[in-house]
Design an enzyme around this catalytic site. Structure first.
Site, short mmCIF file in Angstrom:
data_model
loop_
_atom_site.label_atom_id
_atom_site.label_comp_id
_atom_site.label_asym_id
_atom_site.label_seq_id
_atom_site.Cartn_x
_atom_site.Cartn_y
_atom_site.Cartn_z
N GLU A 398 0.83 -1.21 0.00
CA GLU A 398 0.00 0.00 0.00
C GLU A 398 0.86 1.26 0.00
O GLU A 398 0.54 2.24 -0.69
CB GLU A 398 -0.93 0.00 1.21
N HIS A 485 -6.47 -6.00 -10.36
CA HIS A 485 -5.86 -6.92 -9.39
C HIS A 485 -5.61 -8.31 -9.98
O HIS A 485 -4.88 -9.10 -9.39
CB HIS A 485 -6.75 -7.03 -8.15
#
Length: 817
Positions: A398, A485
């Site tokens: 992240e 993703h």
């Protein structure tokens, strides 16, 4: 009349009688006499004046002509286009001209264009003041017309190698409004060699007029956001007026320019699914024509506890330097952010996510419908972490979204953002090739085998034409914005093969290791990556990054090429965001039958960070890894009888000149490489004589060759002519492979060119601070072991002459490729 001169006095002047003209018939008048010296004086005076006048007029004419033609030549040069010849480009270079769009990625084998000035900034100004054109076989195409060049604004600059290598980043603006997703990048290496030009620009400057106000546009964006999330406690974080073109983003065929207001909206209610989006509102119609997700599933750390959330406020639980709280998530989150910060600092010299030492903010203990999860909010640069998700690889993933936040988060550019975050995460958490194993979810992705399904993710493709590659016609929240993703598995698998190697898709790859692979990826991210990169850009720019760091043709770059081809990244069409499989492209068998053409090189010290100005200086204390030692054979089908000249050796009286080893690589035009070495001795004039034996199969003798010659303390020299010569040492440059080799003896006299010193033992293919230190730290020494390493001119002592030679070598610096 008295004969008196008004100017001169003389007692015995000869007389000149002027009488009547015989032709007129007039009677003779009384003679008038004038002194001849007066006439002479007048004639002399006026002759000199006339002569000076003529000289002056001629000089004025010549000066005016020079200034006129000089001005004309400068004017012509200013108006002549900047012409890039496609013969100077690498095979991976591409130029696509579509309706109202120019896309290009041009990299040179050496330089692609000679700037008009030795001063890089002045040369660039002149370059962008011309029409920039590409000369192809049968035509000349305009890449960047002068009208567009005047719309380019410098937004970032990177410098390397003591300001010798420069990278400039521009954005296109029309009437001062940024064109979203547009870019031009210019790359210069040592000595101002212009070797790379990348860009994607629109050539239509028509902009519709705004028919609605900005306040109305913000209301339209908020209305759209409220349709997507109920009771989200939404807030407008920022807004900006832009020019938006779908074609430049590679997301559609619509090439119209839209005047839009980009409105970033996020949810303050973290008990629900995280929400942060950018809405592009057409200021002509009020329609939301595009939306972009802003959520990615000196050290200053601030950890906030979501359990204290009240009235849109959340309390700080632990700030930088505060003692531990005793809460596991708060303290572990604090410690992991410190570890991630130090990872980027030590590996890449990067300070925080933005390389500007901005504080790292995180909110932990989030619960509700958005969990279990973690995400980076590009709107406010906060890292949000649910209970049970404090894990090293997840938080590094992240955090990395904050590093690569320029990427448009849809289709392949969005998939690339996900893959790069996974890659940098396993770089820190390198005990395995999985993501999320320390969280309450367990493993969520496998980088070594993306096709493995998990409880929380679909199987990912491990190559471009995999059956697992997902094709979406739109990029919306209900299809993961073009399956970002899922489709990122292709790039992740390519990285795994770079590091570990292996047999894959009919390709045999030797791993280069984690350290080198991370350096290549990070250089790509910070020097060559653009907001709309697709997988073809990854292929091209990763190879360029490898070439920058480890040299083209090295073992490292050959195996990087194999890994990228094995995963079929090179087969993605340029400037298309949807996958090749989705576009109906026919799959080709990967071409992995390539061999190295250079000796191995070591990873350079230092790294590049995307600041305004970055300087990379290798530390003196880091010695290079040695070139593998080879034993020289005394037999072979081809014998090279060589005569060489090495810099600094003026005569051969020193006994230490005998028996020095010289390496030779013979590389054919098709890439066939044969390596050998030989012992050389010097004659009394300083020329080195010796033989190198090579075993070249007879079927390869019909090809033309270049010879790469490397002395024991010298930079590698590439020679491709039978009788090379140069006016100054080191100025000879090989252009085309011309050397024909035959069985038995080949007499080759290369004594008219000089092989430059500078790459000292242990050799690594570069002259840098290590080589300089090896000389300066051993000045005045005469022992055999030191002389073997640092006596460059072989005069029996390490002295200032050796220091001068190694300093001069910095102007060349690298082994020739």
């Amino acid at each position: 009349m008295a004969s008196k001169s008004l100017f001169l006095k003389s007692k015995a002047l000869p007389k000149l009688t002027i009488g009547a003209s015989a032709r007129t018939g007039f009677p003779s008048a009384k003679p008038c006499t004038v002194p001849t010296s007066v006439v002479d004086w007048y004639i002399g005076k006026f002759s000199r004046l006339f002569f000076l006048l003529i000289v002056g007029l001629v000089s004025l004419f010549l000066a005016t002509s020079y200034l006129y033609y000089h001005y004309q030549s400068q004017s012509r040069a200013a108006f002549e286009p900047a012409l890039i010849d496609d013969q100077a480009l690498t095979p991976a270079s591409v130029f696509i001209k579509q309706s109202h769009l120019n896309f290009f990625s041009l990299f040179g084998k050496d330089k692609i264009y000679s700037l008009d000035s030795d001063e890089a900034h002045l040369g660039m100004v002149a370059f962008f003041n011309k029409d920039i054109q590409l000369k192809q076989t049968n035509q000349v195409a305009t890449i960047l017309p002068k009208s567009i060049n005047q719309e380019l604004f410098l937004v970032r600059k990177i410098t390397e190698n003591n300001d010798q290598s420069l990278h400039f980043f521009y954005q296109q603006r029309i009437d001062q409004l940024p064109v979203y997703g547009s870019f031009v990048q210019m790359h210069l290496k040592e000595n101002g060699q212009f070797y790379g030009l990348q860009g994607s620009v629109i050539d239509d400057s028509q902009i519709p007029a705004a028919l609605i106000s900005e306040e109305t546009a913000k209301a339209k964006a908020m209305e759209k956001a409220n349709q997507e999330i109920k009771d989200g406690d939404l807030n407008i974080d920022r807004f900006e007026k832009l020019i938006f073109n779908k074609k430049i983003l590679g997301i559609g065929s619509d090439d119209k320019n839209y005047l839009v207001l980009a409105v970033s909206i996020s949810s303050q209610n973290l008990t629900k699914a995280p929400f942060a989006k950018k809405f592009f509102v057409d200021l002509e119609t009020g329609e939301v024509i595009y939306e972009e997700n802003l959520i990615d599933a000196a050290l200053a750390r601030y950890i906030y506890d979501y359990r204290t959330f009240s009235g849109n406020q959340v309390k700080l639980a632990r700030g930088e330097g505060d003692p531990a709280t005793g809460d596991a998530d708060i303290d572990n989150g604090y410690d992991l952010l410190g570890e991630i910060y130090n990872y980027y600092l030590s590996k890449f010299d990067r300070k925080s996510y933005d390389n500007n030492d901005s504080p790292i903010n995180s909110i932990v203990h989030i619960n509700g419908s958005s969990c279990p999860n973690a995400w980076w909010n590009w709107g406010n640069n906060f890292l949000f972490v649910c209970d049970g998700m404090i894990a090293k690889d997840i938080m590094t993933h992240e955090f990395t979204h904050g590093v690569n936040n320029d990427l448009v988060y849809t289709y392949q550019s969005g998939a690339l953002a996900e893959s790069l975050s996974d890659i940098l995460a396993v770089g820190l958490d390198d005990k395995n090739w999985t993501m999320g194993e320390d969280s309450i979810l367990g493993v969520i992705r496998y980088l070594d085998d993306p096709t493995k399904a998990t409880a929380y993710s679909h199987p990912q493709p491990d190559r471009l034409f995999s059956d697992y590659y997902r094709c979406s016609n739109t990029a919306e929240s209900n299809n993961d914005y073009g399956d970002v993703h899922t489709n990122g598995g292709v790039v992740s698998k390519a990285f795994y093969l770079m590091v570990q190697g292996g047999e894959f898709n009919d390709c045999s790859i030797a791993g280069i290791g984690m350290t080198k692979a991370l350096q290549i990826v990070y250089r790509y991210m910070t020097v060559y990556m653009t907001p709309t990169d697709n997988f073809k850009n990854v292929y091209d720019s990763m190879l360029q990054s490898c070439k920058d760091l480890f040299q083209e043709g090295s073992d490292t770059c050959v195996n990087v090429t194999k890994a990228l081809r094995a995963t079929e990244l090179d087969q993605q069409p340029a400037n298309e965001q949807k996958g090749a499989l989705c576009l109906g492209v026919v799959k080709q068998k990967p071409v992995c039958d390539i061999n190295p053409s250079l000796s191995p090189t070591t990873i350079p010290s230092g790294s590049v960070s995307p600041t305004e100005i970055v300087t990379v200086v290798p530390p003196i204390s880091t010695p290079p890894t040695p070139t593998p030692e080879l034993s020289c054979q005394a037999t072979g089908s081809v014998v090279l009888d060589l005569k060489l000249r090495f810099q600094g050796v003026l005569k051969g009286s020193n006994p230490s000149l005998n028996g020095l080893k010289v390496f030779v690589n013979a590389v054919s035009h098709s890439g066939n490489k044969i390596t050998g070495c030989g012992g050389f001795t010097a004659d009394t004039s300083g020329l080195w004589l010796g033989k190198v034996y090579l075993n070249i199969p007879s079927e390869y003798l019909s090809e033309k060759y270049s010879l790469f010659i490397k002395g024991p303390k010298h930079l590698q020299k590439k020679v491709c002519d039978l009788s090379p010569s140069e006016s100054l040492p080191g100025t000879y440059r090989c252009q085309v492979d011309k050397i024909s080799l035959k069985e038995q003896v080949n007499n080759l006299d290369f004594s008219k060119i000089t092989l430059l010193v500078g790459d000292l033992p242990l050799q690594d293919g570069i002259t840098n601070s290590y080589d300089i230190a090896l000389v300066t730290n051993n000045l005045s020494k005469t022992d055999p072991e030191t002389l073997k390493k640092a006596d460059l001119n072989l005069d029996g002592v390490v002295d200032t002459q050796d220091y001068s030679l190694v300093i001069a070598a910095l102007s060349i610096r690298f082994d020739e490729q």
